[in-house]
Design an enzyme around this catalytic site. Structure first.
Site, PDB file in Angstrom:
ATOM      1  N   GLU A  44     -47.469 -15.755 -71.460  1.00 49.27           N
ATOM      2  CA  GLU A  44     -48.110 -16.863 -72.153  1.00 49.27           C
ATOM      3  C   GLU A  44     -49.629 -16.664 -72.207  1.00 49.27           C
ATOM      4  O   GLU A  44     -50.254 -16.248 -71.225  1.00 49.27           O
ATOM      5  CB  GLU A  44     -47.759 -18.136 -71.371  1.00 49.27           C
ATOM      6  CG  GLU A  44     -48.391 -19.406 -71.821  1.00 49.27           C
ATOM      7  CD  GLU A  44     -48.007 -20.581 -70.930  1.00 49.27           C
ATOM      8  OE1 GLU A  44     -48.135 -21.718 -71.389  1.00 49.27           O
ATOM      9  OE2 GLU A  44     -47.582 -20.367 -69.771  1.00 49.27           O
ATOM     10  N   LYS A 111     -44.966 -23.786 -78.102  1.00 44.46           N
ATOM     11  CA  LYS A 111     -44.481 -24.415 -76.877  1.00 44.46           C
ATOM     12  C   LYS A 111     -44.193 -25.898 -77.124  1.00 44.46           C
ATOM     13  O   LYS A 111     -44.976 -26.602 -77.752  1.00 44.46           O
ATOM     14  CB  LYS A 111     -45.545 -24.242 -75.780  1.00 44.46           C
ATOM     15  CG  LYS A 111     -45.140 -24.652 -74.383  1.00 44.46           C
ATOM     16  CD  LYS A 111     -46.235 -24.251 -73.390  1.00 44.46           C
ATOM     17  CE  LYS A 111     -45.888 -24.574 -71.954  1.00 44.46           C
ATOM     18  NZ  LYS A 111     -46.911 -24.096 -71.005  1.00 44.46           N
ATOM     19  N   CYS A 163     -42.839 -20.972 -70.559  1.00 42.74           N
ATOM     20  CA  CYS A 163     -43.183 -21.514 -69.249  1.00 42.74           C
ATOM     21  C   CYS A 163     -42.575 -22.889 -68.992  1.00 42.74           C
ATOM     22  O   CYS A 163     -41.392 -23.014 -68.709  1.00 42.74           O
ATOM     23  CB  CYS A 163     -44.699 -21.526 -69.071  1.00 42.74           C
ATOM     24  SG  CYS A 163     -45.225 -21.610 -67.332  1.00 42.74           S
ATOM     25  N   LYS A 575     -66.929 -35.159 -49.676  1.00 41.58           N
ATOM     26  CA  LYS A 575     -67.028 -33.783 -49.194  1.00 41.58           C
ATOM     27  C   LYS A 575     -66.115 -32.871 -50.008  1.00 41.58           C
ATOM     28  O   LYS A 575     -66.515 -31.767 -50.414  1.00 41.58           O
ATOM     29  CB  LYS A 575     -66.645 -33.702 -47.715  1.00 41.58           C
ATOM     30  CG  LYS A 575     -67.657 -34.268 -46.746  1.00 41.58           C
ATOM     31  CD  LYS A 575     -67.243 -33.968 -45.311  1.00 41.58           C
ATOM     32  CE  LYS A 575     -68.265 -34.486 -44.315  1.00 41.58           C
ATOM     33  NZ  LYS A 575     -67.900 -34.168 -42.916  1.00 41.58           N
TER      34      LYS A 575
END
Length: 615
Positions: A44, A111, A163, A575
């Protein structure tokens, strides 16, 4: 009996590297031609690379990809070639497989389903194609069909599930291909690596060959394409529920080609079995990811603040394994050439010598560092051939501390200023190690792991500093057992001292006997909580009810662990937003860019945690 020689090529591509991507495809085609291949399938989006992200939204990028497809046609004289490419039609972009036969573009298959979970955000870039629909598309003056199509070669009907199409259960296009008597189904993919995922793919391919009554052929992209996701380059052929062909995963090569002689009757082919080991998968994927990140960033090596503890030692071994595995597969000359290095090894141990050229480590001792961790770091670095430097940071810490004490008019104490006094040591280490990385034109490797990222047990602008954070997507419990495996299975005897130490930040005075687990909770418990909280998105009460049955822990202690996890998780999202890029290695991670988005500011699960009091 009809026969068809098919092949799959996995390629290591990079967004915007038009020349390199094109060359990998052409070299694969030439290799296939030499082996008399009649039908070749690429993965792909193999022309552009899957990780092009918002480049897909532009007008020029898909159009340039089509120009590269047009340039590819003359190389497809003696065979049929299917290659992945984005196609823009007005304001929509489609993820397509282009089929070229004897230099003529026969059409595009689009797709139908987009991957939108975990690390995938395909709906941002692509539009799903409507089943059964075929349109005329203007390809540089020629009209070609585009849509839901099938093709034929040597009396074999073949089609595509691209996929995500294959993972949609009863809605998958494969059932409609079966109804159209398609005998060969290709699955060109850009499926990210995760430990244990190959087992799921094998099951999918085997079951698909039975359910769809077809030879099912899977081809994945290869390598650390654009920084975070790793593709393992898996190629599988299955028929009647049996694996008939499978390649070696995670190659350092630019491409791999695997051929298969397809016949109507596949009963004579032996079934292939494969071994799956998460410890081996982890080191193999991390090694390739580091190699690709190093060469694609055009850096000259790595710098690592080596503390003598588990995390930094794991990363040091991964770099050593990158060299060992790369040299064994490519040879010394090609390995160094791909990294852009002209260095010529001078000894009979080129692997250890190359590690010394690529990895510089430094032990940065504070007043709270122990001789045991210094020995551990030095012993490990010397055992793998890395450069080992060491220095004291006490003067710098003292200077910062005295300045702030003078400014605020009081002395800092461990009783009142614990976090600040711990953090200043970690932050003081950052500027000088960055300076070393700059001097070496090298990547600074950050040493945070996923468990510490969960709860913010890490100093921003300290141990989080880095260009790439190789193990930020794996938990500390896995890291600790992997180090023991690496010592015993891979033969890294330099890990003996590391594996004898209990994990500690060494930021408090030694009489405090600081350990990571005493600061937090047992790492084995963090793993169980984070899987339920982050992977499965369970509430605090759900987690308590589940773990109360699974873990032999006092219920009040378990509640305290769950409270601490969710409180620290919520408090430390800022963070995680600032962590260095990390490789996706496990079934989930906590990187807001790729897997787990969470608000920086929130109510911190206060109501949900109060519910624990009722149990």
């Amino acid at each position: 009996m009809s026969t068809l020689k098919i092949a799959c090529a996995t390629v290591n591509q990079t967004p915007l590297d038009w020349e390199g991507n094109f060359d990998h495809i052409v070299q694969s085609i030439i290799s296939a031609e030499n082996q008399k291949v009649e039908l070749l399938c690429f993965p792909e989006l193999s022309i552009t690379g899957y990780g092009s992200e918002d480049l897909f939204l532009s007008y020029w990028y898909p159009n340039k990809a089509l120009k590269k497809l047009d340039e590819l046609r003359p190389y497809c004289k003696a065979m049929t070639v299917a290659v992945g490419v984005p196609v823009r039609i007005d304001d929509k972009v489609y993820n397509c497989m282009a089929v070229i036969e004897n230099t003529e573009l026969k059409g595009f298959v689009a797709k139908q389903y987009m991957a939108i979970d975990g690390v995938h955000y395909e709906f941002r870039w692509f539009t799903p194609w409507e089943q059964g629909k075929v349109i005329d598309f203007d390809f540089f003056g020629s009209t070609v069909p585009l849509g839901d199509m099938i093709f034929e070669k040597n009396n074999f009907k073949y089609g595509f599930e691209i996929c995500e199409d294959a993972w949609r259960g009863k809605d998958r296009p494969g059932y409609r291909l079966r109804d159209r008597s398609v005998e060969v189904i290709f699955n060109p993919s850009a499926s990210h690596f995760a430990m244990g995922k190959s087992i799921l793919r094998e099951d999918l391919v085997k079951e698909s060959s039975v359910e769809l009554n077809a030879t099912y052929v899977y081809a994945n992209l290869l390598g650390n394409e654009s920084g975070r996701m790793i593709f393992d380059g898996e190629i599988i052929v299955a028929g009647k529920g049996r694996i008939l062909l499978k390649n070696e995963l995670l190659s350092f090569e630019d491409y791999q080609l695997k051929t298969f002689d397809l016949e109507k009757d596949l009963s004579a082919y032996p079934e292939i079995t494969s071994i799956h080991d998460k410890n081996e998968e982890f080191v193999k994927a991390s090694s390739l990811a580091l190699f690709d990140y190093l060469r694609k960033s055009k850096s000259k090596g790595f710098v690592l603040s080596l503390s003598g503890g588990a995390d930094s030692s794991t990363i040091a071994i991964l770099v050593a394994e990158m060299v060992r595995r790369g040299v064994e597969e490519l040879g010394t000359t090609v390995f160094l050439k791909k990294l852009g290095l002209t260095y010529i090894p001078q000894t009979n141990n080129p692997i250890k010598e190359i590690v010394g050229q690529l990895l510089t480590t430094a032990y940065q001792a504070s007043e709270n560092s122990s001789f045991a961790t210094f020995q551990s770091a030095k012993f490990l670095a010397e055992s793998i051939g890395a450069v080992f430097l060491h220095w004291e940071i006490a003067d710098e810490v003292k200077s910062y501390t005295e300045k702030i004490e003078k400014a605020i008019g009081r002395k800092l104490t461990w009783k009142n200023d614990d976090i600040a006094l711990q953090n200043i040591q970690a932050r003081t280490r950052s500027p000088i190690i960055w300076m070393l990385a700059n001097l070496n034109n090298a990547l600074l490797l950050s040493t945070s792991n996923r468990s510490e990222g969960d709860v913010g047990y890490t100093t921003m602008d300290g141990d989080t500093s880095g260009s790439i954070s190789p193990i930020a997507a794996v938990d500390k419990f896995f890291v600790l057992q992997w180090l023991r495996w690496a010592e015993n299975t891979l033969g890294y005897k330099g890990l003996k001292k590391v594996n004898s130490l209990q994990p500690t930040a060494e930021l408090r005075p030694s009489e405090n006997q600081q350990t990571d687990e005493s600061d937090l909770m047992p790492y084995a418990v963090i793993v169980e909580i984070e899987r339920l909280a982050i992977r499965d998105r369970r509430s605090p009460v759900d987690i308590f009810l589940i773990l109360r049955e699974e873990l032999d822990i006092d219920k009040n202690l378990l509640k305290s662990y769950i409270r601490k996890f969710f409180t620290l998780w919520s408090r430390n999202q800022w963070k995680r937003e600032r962590f260095a890029p990390s490789f996706h290695l496990d079934e989930f991670n906590i990187d807001p860019k790729t897997w787990c988005r969470f608000p920086i500011l929130s109510g911190g699960y206060q109501e949900e945690l109060k519910e624990l009091d009722t149990y």
